[in-house]
Enzyme design. Structure first.
Site, short mmCIF file in Angstrom:
data_model
loop_
_atom_site.label_atom_id
_atom_site.label_comp_id
_atom_site.label_asym_id
_atom_site.label_seq_id
_atom_site.Cartn_x
_atom_site.Cartn_y
_atom_site.Cartn_z
N GLU A 43 8.45 -19.47 22.96
CA GLU A 43 9.14 -18.35 22.32
C GLU A 43 9.74 -17.45 23.38
O GLU A 43 9.10 -17.19 24.40
CB GLU A 43 8.16 -17.54 21.46
CG GLU A 43 7.59 -18.33 20.31
CD GLU A 43 6.58 -17.51 19.52
OE1 GLU A 43 6.97 -16.94 18.51
OE2 GLU A 43 5.42 -17.44 19.96
N HIS B 276 2.88 -22.60 7.79
CA HIS B 276 4.30 -22.84 7.51
C HIS B 276 4.92 -23.87 8.46
O HIS B 276 5.96 -24.43 8.17
CB HIS B 276 5.10 -21.53 7.55
CG HIS B 276 5.23 -20.95 8.91
ND1 HIS B 276 4.31 -20.08 9.44
CD2 HIS B 276 6.16 -21.13 9.87
CE1 HIS B 276 4.69 -19.74 10.66
NE2 HIS B 276 5.80 -20.37 10.95
N LYS C 89 4.70 -16.80 24.83
CA LYS C 89 5.71 -15.78 24.50
C LYS C 89 6.39 -15.36 25.78
O LYS C 89 5.85 -15.58 26.87
CB LYS C 89 5.04 -14.58 23.84
CG LYS C 89 4.55 -14.89 22.43
CD LYS C 89 4.21 -13.61 21.68
CE LYS C 89 3.76 -13.90 20.27
NZ LYS C 89 4.83 -14.38 19.38
N ASP D 187 -3.36 -17.89 17.46
CA ASP D 187 -2.12 -17.73 16.71
C ASP D 187 -1.36 -19.06 16.60
O ASP D 187 -0.71 -19.31 15.60
CB ASP D 187 -1.24 -16.68 17.41
CG ASP D 187 -0.03 -16.30 16.57
OD1 ASP D 187 -0.20 -16.08 15.36
OD2 ASP D 187 1.10 -16.25 17.13
N LYS E 178 -2.04 -18.23 6.94
CA LYS E 178 -2.75 -18.47 8.20
C LYS E 178 -2.76 -17.17 9.00
O LYS E 178 -1.84 -16.38 8.85
CB LYS E 178 -2.13 -19.63 8.98
CG LYS E 178 -0.79 -19.29 9.64
CD LYS E 178 -0.68 -19.52 11.11
CE LYS E 178 -0.88 -18.43 12.04
NZ LYS E 178 0.17 -18.08 12.97
N ARG F 133 0.83 -1.21 0.00
CA ARG F 133 0.00 0.00 0.00
C ARG F 133 0.86 1.26 0.00
O ARG F 133 0.46 2.32 -0.45
CB ARG F 133 -0.90 -0.03 1.23
CG ARG F 133 -1.93 1.07 1.29
CD ARG F 133 -2.94 0.79 2.36
NE ARG F 133 -2.35 0.22 3.56
CZ ARG F 133 -3.05 -0.16 4.62
NH1 ARG F 133 -4.35 -0.04 4.64
NH2 ARG F 133 -2.44 -0.67 5.68
N HIS G 275 -0.98 -24.35 14.09
CA HIS G 275 0.24 -25.16 14.19
C HIS G 275 0.07 -26.38 15.12
O HIS G 275 0.41 -27.49 14.78
CB HIS G 275 1.40 -24.35 14.78
CG HIS G 275 1.72 -23.08 14.03
ND1 HIS G 275 1.54 -22.94 12.69
CD2 HIS G 275 2.25 -21.91 14.46
CE1 HIS G 275 1.93 -21.73 12.31
NE2 HIS G 275 2.36 -21.08 13.38
N1 LIG Z 1 4.73 -11.98 10.21
C1 LIG Z 1 4.81 -13.29 10.29
O1 LIG Z 1 5.85 -13.87 10.59
C2 LIG Z 1 3.58 -14.12 9.98
C3 LIG Z 1 3.69 -15.52 10.07
C4 LIG Z 1 2.59 -16.30 9.75
C5 LIG Z 1 1.41 -15.70 9.35
N2 LIG Z 1 1.32 -14.33 9.29
C6 LIG Z 1 0.04 -13.74 8.86
O2 LIG Z 1 0.23 -13.12 7.60
C7 LIG Z 1 -0.59 -11.95 7.51
C8 LIG Z 1 0.33 -10.76 7.21
O3 LIG Z 1 1.21 -10.62 8.30
P1 LIG Z 1 2.30 -9.48 8.41
O4 LIG Z 1 3.00 -9.72 9.68
O5 LIG Z 1 3.10 -9.40 7.17
O6 LIG Z 1 1.38 -8.18 8.53
P2 LIG Z 1 1.80 -6.65 8.32
O7 LIG Z 1 3.24 -6.48 8.65
O8 LIG Z 1 0.79 -5.84 9.03
O9 LIG Z 1 1.64 -6.45 6.73
C9 LIG Z 1 0.39 -6.32 6.11
C10 LIG Z 1 0.60 -6.05 4.63
O10 LIG Z 1 -0.68 -5.84 4.02
C11 LIG Z 1 -0.67 -4.56 3.38
N3 LIG Z 1 -2.00 -3.97 3.45
C12 LIG Z 1 -2.83 -3.92 4.52
N4 LIG Z 1 -3.99 -3.34 4.16
C13 LIG Z 1 -3.87 -3.04 2.85
C14 LIG Z 1 -4.75 -2.44 1.90
N5 LIG Z 1 -5.99 -2.04 2.21
N6 LIG Z 1 -4.31 -2.30 0.64
C15 LIG Z 1 -3.07 -2.69 0.27
N7 LIG Z 1 -2.19 -3.25 1.13
C16 LIG Z 1 -2.61 -3.43 2.40
C17 LIG Z 1 0.34 -3.74 4.13
O11 LIG Z 1 0.75 -2.67 3.31
P3 LIG Z 1 1.42 -1.33 3.94
O12 LIG Z 1 2.37 -1.81 5.01
O13 LIG Z 1 2.15 -0.77 2.76
O14 LIG Z 1 0.33 -0.51 4.49
C18 LIG Z 1 1.42 -4.80 4.33
O15 LIG Z 1 2.12 -5.00 3.15
C19 LIG Z 1 -1.33 -11.84 8.83
O16 LIG Z 1 -2.60 -12.42 8.73
C20 LIG Z 1 -0.46 -12.64 9.78
O17 LIG Z 1 -1.21 -13.17 10.82
C21 LIG Z 1 2.39 -13.54 9.58
#
Ligand SMILES: NC(=O)c1ccc[n+]([C@@H]2O[C@H](COP(=O)([O-])OP(=O)(O)OC[C@H]3O[C@@H](n4cnc5c(N)ncnc54)[C@H](OP(=O)(O)O)[C@@H]3O)[C@@H](O)[C@H]2O)c1
Length: 442
Positions: free
Chosen positions: A204, A166, A312, A223, A136, A45, A228
């Site tokens: 963790e 994962h 955690k 979570d 997930k 975004r 998992h």
């Molecule tokens: N992080 C991990 O290790 C992990 C592991 C397993 C699963 N997950 C899951 O994966 C998902 C994403 O996690 P994350 O940690 O990467 O989240 P995050 O850091 O909050 O990233 C969210 C992403 O979505 C984009 N976004 C949100 N709303 C948007 C919109 N309306 N239009 C366009 N882009 C939008 C954000 O863009 P901008 O930042 O540019 O606004 C960002 O690229 C979640 O459901 C999380 O539970 C994460």
């Protein structure tokens, strides 16, 4: 084998893409797994040009020599997921090729993105495949997950849907089934007559870091346990199909999850200081620790508890599975099989053996196999392995809707007990669980 495939990541400025997906795709590239013409369209975004996006990666691997050529395959595209018009220009990239659309986003965007991709005709498999990966958690609860699934199933064939967890891509989680299937003595003992209980721990050391906003809505139960940990239970408890083909594995896991019940033995905790973390509601009751007992109501697992613990801000970061066999002698220690998932990967078996020397004393000894020691080169990460499977269309390590449905139903039913506040990085036993008496049966 070189794989011909293009990636489009939705959520490419997020934590998951930065820390897991891009390194995994880069790893596949370095290992020569991707064809020369592959494209990686990164959608976020934030208003960034490509140089700014590449700079924002700011990771160790971007300094590597191979990254100089890898980055030529990256395209950055700014858009808002809910703006239908902005999907129009994606057709510039989507030719007659195999495409993987990776939704690295919160589940509330799954329906919107799938709908708009479909409205523009991008999901039609005329030449090449079109597969969508749903990160997930798949939904925020049972009703939400059901509605997402109903929606995407109207648009996509099941063969196009990849519900990722994962954890299933981790070496030792994959090894659960193989260890069971290829060692007759384990499988012969894999039932309630021989096994006393199972223990699954994912501990963790860190707190919520910069993911407070997400975590506070979710907590340890949603979570970790719903996905998992229940997946691990299903791999431990399932009947082995005659052949380990994806459909049969998913089917057997689903049967287990249909029979899963969380008993009243639950402890939930929150670490002291959680409320001061960024993104956390100051009155939050979200649990950062959970220990619970699960029963699987099948003949094979009659009265065998599965103890699950995750938290955690624990003392150490580790994950393991321990199978406790029933004792056959009061003087012996119980035989245990330990599957170490992280940080080390391996398998240990505790057996009782004669002490060296003249006595006939028996002492427990650990037979220790270090799996990580045998690895060579840069093996694919869990995400790398799963991406390869998506390219190959192999769903063995992905969850079916039936599995997800049962997992949510079990979690949604739960009545959470009162929250216990525990100190960060202090032994959990002293604070939370042991006083309840049911956790460790040793
Ligand atoms: N992080 C991990 O290790 C992990 C592991 C397993 C699963 N997950 C899951 O994966 C998902 C994403 O996690 P994350 O940690 O990467 O989240 P995050 O850091 O909050 O990233 C969210 C992403 O979505 C984009 N976004 C949100 N709303 C948007 C919109 N309306 N239009 C366009 N882009 C939008 C954000 O863009 P901008 O930042 O540019 O606004 C960002 O690229 C979640 O459901 C999380 O539970 C994460």
């Amino acid at each position: 084998m070189i794989k011909s495939c293009q990636f489009m990541i939705f959520g490419a400025t997020g934590n998951l893409t930065y820390l897991k997906l891009l390194p995994a795709i880069y790893g596949l590239y370095k290992e020569g797994e991707l064809c020369n013409a592959f494209q990686l369209v990164c959608i976020g975004r934030k208003r960034l040009n490509l140089d700014q996006y590449l700079e924002s990666l700011d990771l160790k691997y971007t300094k590597q020599l191979e990254f100089e050529t890898f980055k030529n395959h990256i395209i950055y595209k700014q858009m808002d997921f809910s703006d239908k018009k902005s999907y129009e220009c994606l057709q510039d990239y989507l030719g007659a090729k195999n495409w993987i659309f990776y939704l690295a986003t919160a589940p509330r965007y799954f329906e919107t993105i799938t709908t708009y991709l479909n409205d523009y005709g991008y999901l039609k498999e005329i030449v090449g495949f079109r597969r969508i990966v749903f990160e997930k958690p798949f939904g925020a609860n049972f009703h939400d997950a059901k509605s997402i699934n109903k929606h995407i199933s109207k648009i996509l064939e099941e063969s196009q849907i990849f519900r990722i967890d994962h954890y299933l891509g981790k070496e030792m989680i994959q090894n659960i089934l193989l260890t069971r299937a290829y060692n007759s003595f384990f499988e012969l003992l894999w039932h309630h007559d021989a096994i006393d209980y199972f223990e699954i721990v994912i501990s963790e050391k860190s707190g919520v870091k910069n993911r407070g906003g997400y975590y506070d809505q979710s907590g340890a139960m949603k979570d970790m346990v719903q996905n998992h940990m229940f997946q691990i239970v299903s791999l431990l408890a399932m009947d082995l199909p005659e052949t380990l083909i994806p459909e049969s594995i998913q089917e057997e896991k689903a049967k287990v999850l249909k029979k899963i019940e969380v008993t009243d033995n639950i402890v939930i905790g929150q670490y002291n200081g959680y409320l001061n973390e960024k993104g956390i509601d100051e009155k939050s009751k979200t649990e950062t620790f959970v220990a619970l007992e699960v029963k699987v109501h099948t003949k094979r697992w009659k009265d065998v508890p599965f103890y699950l613990k995750t938290g955690k801000a624990m003392v150490e970061k580790y994950a393991h599975i321990v199978v406790h066999f029933k004792k056959n002698h009061t003087l012996a220690k119980d035989n245990i099989l330990v599957i170490q998932v992280q940080p080390e990967e391996g398998i240990m078996l505790r057996v009782n053996s004669k002490e060296p020397g003249v006595s006939n004393n028996v002492t427990p000894v650990m037979m220790d196999y270090c799996h990580s020691c045998l690895k060579y080169g840069d093996e694919p990460s869990a995400y790398g392995r799963l991406l390869l499977d998506i390219i190959l269309g192999d769903k063995s390590l992905f969850a079916s809707w039936s599995e997800i449905e049962s997992s949510w139903l079990a979690i949604d039913k739960l009545q959470k007990p009162e929250l216990v506040i525990y100190d960060k990085n202090k032994p959990w036993e002293s604070h939370i669980v042991l006083e309840k008496g049911w956790w460790q049966r040793d």
